[in-house]
Design an enzyme around this catalytic site. Structure first.
Site, PDB file in Angstrom:
ATOM      1  N   ARG A 177     -10.438 -11.022  -2.859  1.00 42.84           N
ATOM      2  CA  ARG A 177     -11.221 -11.823  -3.800  1.00 42.84           C
ATOM      3  C   ARG A 177     -10.627 -13.216  -3.994  1.00 42.84           C
ATOM      4  O   ARG A 177     -11.334 -14.156  -4.331  1.00 42.84           O
ATOM      5  CB  ARG A 177     -11.340 -11.077  -5.130  1.00 42.84           C
ATOM      6  CG  ARG A 177     -10.051 -10.876  -5.890  1.00 42.84           C
ATOM      7  CD  ARG A 177     -10.144  -9.757  -6.909  1.00 42.84           C
ATOM      8  NE  ARG A 177     -10.242  -8.449  -6.261  1.00 42.84           N
ATOM      9  CZ  ARG A 177     -10.363  -7.295  -6.911  1.00 42.84           C
ATOM     10  NH1 ARG A 177     -10.411  -7.293  -8.233  1.00 42.84           N
ATOM     11  NH2 ARG A 177     -10.440  -6.157  -6.257  1.00 42.84           N
TER      12      ARG A 177
ATOM     13  N   LYS B  11       0.842  -1.188   0.000  1.00 42.41           N
ATOM     14  CA  LYS B  11       0.000   0.000   0.000  1.00 42.41           C
ATOM     15  C   LYS B  11       0.880   1.241   0.000  1.00 42.41           C
ATOM     16  O   LYS B  11       1.913   1.280   0.673  1.00 42.41           O
ATOM     17  CB  LYS B  11      -0.942  -0.025   1.208  1.00 42.41           C
ATOM     18  CG  LYS B  11      -1.996  -1.123   1.088  1.00 42.41           C
ATOM     19  CD  LYS B  11      -2.966  -1.109   2.253  1.00 42.41           C
ATOM     20  CE  LYS B  11      -3.965  -2.243   2.139  1.00 42.41           C
ATOM     21  NZ  LYS B  11      -4.884  -2.090   1.001  1.00 42.41           N
TER      22      LYS B  11
END
Length: 484
Positions: A338, A263
Site C-alpha cells: 500500500r 514473514k
C-alpha cells in the site's frame, strides 16, 4: 511455443477435430460424414450415458465430442466450455495432436462457445519456459494450431490471440524468480513489451524517484541492495475515443520478505516472487490493448522494488512523508504494498484521469475472505462503473466481489503521531488497506482490486494452471474494450 489461431471454411477430410454438441443431445447430426456406423453408435451410447467428453480414435486422426453444459447464464455456459477445453487438452497432449479443428454443432447463435473452448485450450497449453538445461526434462508442446470452422471470424481470433498473449506475458513475469527479475529487470521487460507492440515506456530511476520524494517507494526499498524503479507505460493511439486517460496502477514488489516485520514461516515467503502480479497484469493489459489496436488512451504505472530487512531497512514506528505530502506511521513493514501504491495513485492525479484501477496482491485478508475464486474490489467508482466491472468479471469468469468502503473504516488507520498508519486492525484488513489507498486518490473515480487469492496458485486449477495466473488481464481488457 504459442498456438496459432485461424479460421477454416470447411473441415478437411480425416482431420483431427472437436465437435461441440448441444446439451441433452442423444444423436449426432447426419452431416458428420467421416464417422462409420459403429463409431456413430458408440458416440450415441456415450451420449445416452451422459458423457460430456467422448473420444473416437480413427488411428490416422481423432474425433472428440464435447457436450455443452446447461447453465443459468451465457457467461457460465462459456466458462464450462473453457473448462471442457482444459479437459480436452489432456487428451490432445496424450495423443500428441499438433493441429486441431473446432466445429460448433451446438446450435448456439454465435461463436461464443467455440471461442471459449479455444480459450480454455490455449490457457491450459501455456508453459513457463523456465531454466531447465536437461533436454530430457523439458516438456515439448505438441499443439501448435487450432482452426475454427464456421461462425468465428479472423478478427475475433486475432483479438483473442492478442488477449492470450497479454495473459502469457503476465504469467511469464510472475513466474520469474527475483534473481532473474529485480526491479530494474522488471522495468526493462515492460519497456521491451512496449517496443514490441507500440506503447511508450518511461523508466524513472532512483535519482528521479528521490527528486519526486516518493516516500513510500523509497522507504520500502531502503533494505534492498538494488534500486527501485517507477515505470510509466502509455498507450495513446491516433483516434483514441477517450479525452482523459484510463490509468492502471500495479503493485510491483518483486519479492517480499516482509522487511523487518519478517514473514513468520518459510511457507509464507516461498511464493513471494508473485508479489508483483499487479504490475505484471498492468503490463499484460497494455500489451493486449496495443496488440489489438484498441482505440483507447491508457496509462500504466508500476512502482517496483523488493522488500528486505537489510542495511537501513525502514522499521516499525517510522514516519514517512509520501509523494502526496501525507505522513504515514509504519506499524508493520510487511504492509508495504500500500505504501508504494499510494505514491503511484497520488502521481496518477497529474493525468486528470477518467478512471483509475489499481491491482495488487495486497492482503491475506482478501484471500481468506473469498479464496482463489474471486477478486475483492472496492473504491470510489459509481454504482454504474462498478456494475460494468462486475459484468466484465462475469463474462471472463474473473469475478469481482465488492466490499464496502464505509466512513467508519477510516478509524482503523488513525495514527497518534501521523496522518494515518499503514496497518489497520485485525478485522476488515482488506478494507482498511483500501481506505489507506483512498487517501491518495485525489477525487478521481477509482477501483482497488485485491488479487491476493487468485494471482498465484500452488496447485493446478483447470485452465488457470499452477503458478502465475495473469488474473485481471482478461477482466480489464474486457472492461476497457466495452468503454471504447
Amino acid at each position: 511455443m504459442s498456438i496459432q489461431l485461424a479460421t477454416a471454411a470447411a473441415l478437411p477430410q480425416h482431420a483431427t477435430a472437436v465437435f461441440l454438441l448441444p446439451a441433452g443431445t442423444q444423436e449426432l447430426p447426419q452431416s458428420l460424414q467421416d464417422l462409420h456406423e459403429a463409431a456413430r453408435q458408440y458416440v450415441a451410447d456415450q451420449l445416452a450415458a451422459d458423457s460430456k467428453l467422448i473420444t473416437v480414435n480413427h488411428f490416422s486422426h481423432q474425433h472428440y465430442f464435447v457436450v455443452a453444459a446447461e447453465k443459468a447464464t451465457v457467461p457460465l455456459t462459456a466458462e464450462a466450455m473453457r473448462k471442457s477445453g482444459h479437459q480436452l487438452h489432456a487428451q490432445l497432449k496424450a495423443a500428441k495432436v499438433a493441429e486441431l479443428y473446432v466445429q460448433d454443432l451446438s446450435g448456439h447463435a454465435d461463436s461464443t462457445l467455440a471461442l471459449a473452448l479455444v480459450e480454455g485450450l490455449a490457457l491450459t497449453a501455456y508453459q513457463f519456459a523456465g531454466y531447465k538445461t536437461d533436454e530430457k526434462s523439458k516438456e515439448a508442446a505438441s499443439l501448435t494450431r487450432i482452426s475454427v470452422v464456421g461462425d468465428a471470424t479472423d478478427k475475433e481470433l486475432t483479438e483473442l490471440d492478442g488477449v492470450l498473449q497479454g495473459v502469457f506475458l503476465a504469467r511469464d513475469l510472475i513466474n520469474m524468480p527475483l534473481n532473474k527479475l529485480n526491479a530494474e529487470q522488471f522495468a526493462e521487460r515492460m519497456a521491451a513489451a512496449g517496443e514490441e507492440v507500440g506503447f511508450h515506456t518511461e523508466i524513472l530511476d532512483l535519482v528521479r524517484i528521490e527528486a519526486l520524494r516518493m516516500g513510500g517507494l523509497l522507504a520500502v526499498n531502503q533494505g534492498s541492495p538494488e534500486p527501485p524503479t517507477f515505470t510509466i507505460m502509455e498507450y495513446k493511439p491516433a483516434g483514441a475515443t477517450n479525452a482523459k486517460p484510463y490509468v492502471l496502477v500495479g503493485k510491483g514488489v518483486v519479492f517480499d520478505t516482509g522487511g523487518l516485520s519478517l514473514k513468520p514461516t518459510p511457507a509464507s515467503m516461498d511464493m513471494m516472487k508473485c508479489d508483483m502480479s499487479g504490475g505484471a497484469a498492468v503490463t499484460g493489459v497494455l500489451y493486449a490493448l496495443a496488440k489489438n489496436q484498441v482505440p483507447l488512451h491508457v496509462i500504466g504505472l508500476v512502482p517496483a522494488t523488493d522488500n528486505r530487512p537489510g542495511g537501513l531497512a525502514f522499521a516499525p514506528g517510522d514516519v514517512l512523508t509520501m509523494y502526496s505530502g501525507l505522513t504515514v506511521e509504519v506499524l508493520n513493514t510487511d504492509a508495504e504494498g500500500r505504501l508504494i501504491l499510494a505514491d503511484a495513485l497520488a502521481f496518477a492525479q497529474k493525468y486528470e484521469p477518467e478512471f483509475v484501477v489499481d491491482i495488487a496482491t495486497l492482503t491475506g485478508s482478501a484471500a481468506r475472505a473469498i479464496g482463489k475464486e474471486g477478486i475483492v474490489a472496492m473504491g470510489t467508482a459509481s454504482e454504474e462503473q462498478m456494475a460494468e466491472l462486475k459484468k466484465s468479471g462475469n463474462r471472463v469468469h474473473e469475478r469481482v466481489v465488492e466490499f464496502p468502503m464505509w466512513e467508519e473504516y477510516a478509524e482503523h488507520i488513525k495514527s497518534d503521531i501521523a496522518d494515518i498508519n499503514n496497518l489497520g486492525k485485525a478485522e476488515a484488513g482488506a478494507i482498511s488497506a483500501g481506505k489507506f489507498l483512498e487517501r491518495f486518490t485525489g477525487g478521481y473515480p477509482w477501483v482497488h482490486l485485491d488479487i491476493a487469492g487468485p494471482a498465484y496458485l500452488m496447485a493446478p486449477d483447470s485452465y488457470r494452471g499452477k503458478g502465475g495466473t495473469g488474473t485481471t488481464v482478461r477482466l480489464l481488457y474486457d472492461f476497457l474494450v466495452h468503454r471504447a
